[in-house]
Design a protein around this motif. Structure first.
Motif, PDB file in Angstrom:
ATOM      1  N   ILE A  12       0.834  -1.209   0.000  1.00  0.00           N
ATOM      2  CA  ILE A  12       0.000   0.000   0.000  1.00  0.00           C
ATOM      3  C   ILE A  12       0.870   1.261   0.000  1.00  0.00           C
ATOM      4  O   ILE A  12       0.635   2.191  -0.770  1.00  0.00           O
ATOM      5  N   GLY A  80      -5.937  -2.480   5.408  1.00  0.00           N
ATOM      6  CA  GLY A  80      -6.863  -2.206   4.312  1.00  0.00           C
ATOM      7  C   GLY A  80      -7.575  -3.452   3.828  1.00  0.00           C
ATOM      8  O   GLY A  80      -7.386  -4.553   4.357  1.00  0.00           O
ATOM      9  N   TYR A  99      -5.541  -4.541  -3.912  1.00  0.00           N
ATOM     10  CA  TYR A  99      -5.866  -3.556  -2.873  1.00  0.00           C
ATOM     11  C   TYR A  99      -7.082  -2.738  -3.293  1.00  0.00           C
ATOM     12  O   TYR A  99      -7.140  -2.208  -4.399  1.00  0.00           O
ATOM     13  N   LYS A 101      -9.180   0.488  -2.261  1.00  0.00           N
ATOM     14  CA  LYS A 101      -9.098   1.687  -1.433  1.00  0.00           C
ATOM     15  C   LYS A 101     -10.381   1.858  -0.628  1.00  0.00           C
ATOM     16  O   LYS A 101     -11.471   1.608  -1.134  1.00  0.00           O
ATOM     17  N   TYR A 165     -15.620  -2.519  -2.598  1.00  0.00           N
ATOM     18  CA  TYR A 165     -15.764  -1.249  -1.885  1.00  0.00           C
ATOM     19  C   TYR A 165     -16.925  -1.369  -0.894  1.00  0.00           C
ATOM     20  O   TYR A 165     -17.993  -1.885  -1.238  1.00  0.00           O
TER      21      TYR A 165
END
Length: 333
Positions: A12, A80, A99, A101, A165
């Motif tokens: 990250i 995360g 990853y 966000k 998400y």
């Protein structure tokens, strides 16, 4: 787990989009679309097997045993969220982790043009975000959902495999359902979703005739359906949809699609002049001209319709790239 968390944290901080872990080889990060080996202890079979067992949700462990590969969402505390795929090669486990966000980026952050916002505000119909693997389809879809959530009082239901998400209710009420955890399968979830009183339905990916039939039925009854599709250009997306169905069903599906399709947004990522990436978008909008071509099964004329439909918000990839060069976001080279 300490080493594993350190690898994820380094990824990250280094701006990596993906982490690849394979037994007996270096840990690999993908940064700005390039694969880069990092300095870390070489993963052993025992270490990887322990990681797989600890991070896999209980509901996927049996499936992993039976199918040898699974998708799930993994949250590393204080680090995360990652979209995770565990699979086997030569009988050994590998991990591919993307990853995700935490903050859902806005249209401007992503470099998306105004027509994408307009399409997100469509009252009904099907809006597809198409493109190859890793081109940011899920992120664009998330930005559209978050725009609705921020500006409209809607009931939004998502069906994802896995959840990427995580949205928080703002103006809208959002329920996110993950395949395997909240619903048995896409067909099972789609069969019931219209009875849950949604205004907007977000389907993680169009995979087969069942999911697309359900999407068209929902759009027919006044819902907005957002989803993704694996194709390389907007006009090809129509043929891909028809390929989901048997030959004797395609005529009826094409006519139904004429009335339910809103638009196809197809994106490819391109390197920017500043060393980042930005999407080049091809846009197909279901204008009267496009509708007529669909009705008459003249799909080969769709690229020309896109090229000449700039007043309606349409554009080809070449037109998108030309504009990016004019705006000095992308070099001519």
């Amino acid at each position: 787990m300490e080493l594993f968390y350190r690898i994820l944290e380094t990824a990250i901080k280094g701006g990596a989009s993906d982490v690849h872990i394979k037994i007996g080889t270096q840990v690999i990060f993908r940064i700005n679309r390039q694969l880069i080996a990092i300095e870390a202890p070489t993963p052993t079979a025992q270490w990887v097997n322990e990681i797989v067992e600890k991070i896999s949700p209980r509901h996927v462990l049996q499936r992993l045993e039976e199918e040898r590969e699974v998708d799930f969402s993994y949250y590393a505390p204080g680090i995360g969220r990652f979209r995770t795929n565990v699979f086997q090669q030569k009988g050994e486990f590998c991990l591919a982790m993307r990853y995700v966000k935490t903050r859902v980026p806005g249209f401007d952050d992503l470099g998306l043009i105004p027509i994408v916002q307009k399409l997100a505000e469509s009252p009904r119909g099907i809006v597809l975000v198409a493109g190859s693997t890793g081109c940011g389809k899920s992120t664009t879809l998330a930005a559209m959902v978050e725009h609705i959530n921020t500006n409209f009082k809607k009931h939004i239901i998502t069906l994802e495999d896995p959840i990427e998400y995580v949205f928080e209710d703002n103006q809208s009420v959002i329920e996110q359902r993950e395949i395997g955890l909240d619903s048995l399968s896409f067909p099972h979830g789609l069969r019931h979703i219209v009875r849950q009183d949604p205004d907007v339905i977000m389907i993680g990916e169009m995979r087969d005739s069942i999911s697309f039939s359900a999407a068209m039925s929902a759009a027919d009854t006044g819902h907005l359906v957002l989803s993704t599709l694996h194709t390389t250009n907007a006009s090809q997306s129509i043929s891909r949809i028809l390929d989901f169905f048997k030959a004797d069903e395609r005529e009826q599906v094409r006519r139904q699609l004429t009335g339910t399709l809103q638009a196809v947004i197809c994106q490819r990522m391109t390197n920017t002049a500043t060393g980042g990436v930005t999407p080049a978008l091809e846009i197909l909008v279901n204008t009267p001209t496009v509708r007529k071509l669909l009705e008459e099964n003249r799909l080969d004329k769709l690229p020309a319709a896109i090229e000449t439909g700039t007043e309606d918000g349409m554009q080809t990839f070449n037109q998108a790239l030309f504009q990016l060069v004019k705006d000095r976001k992308v070099t001519e080279k």
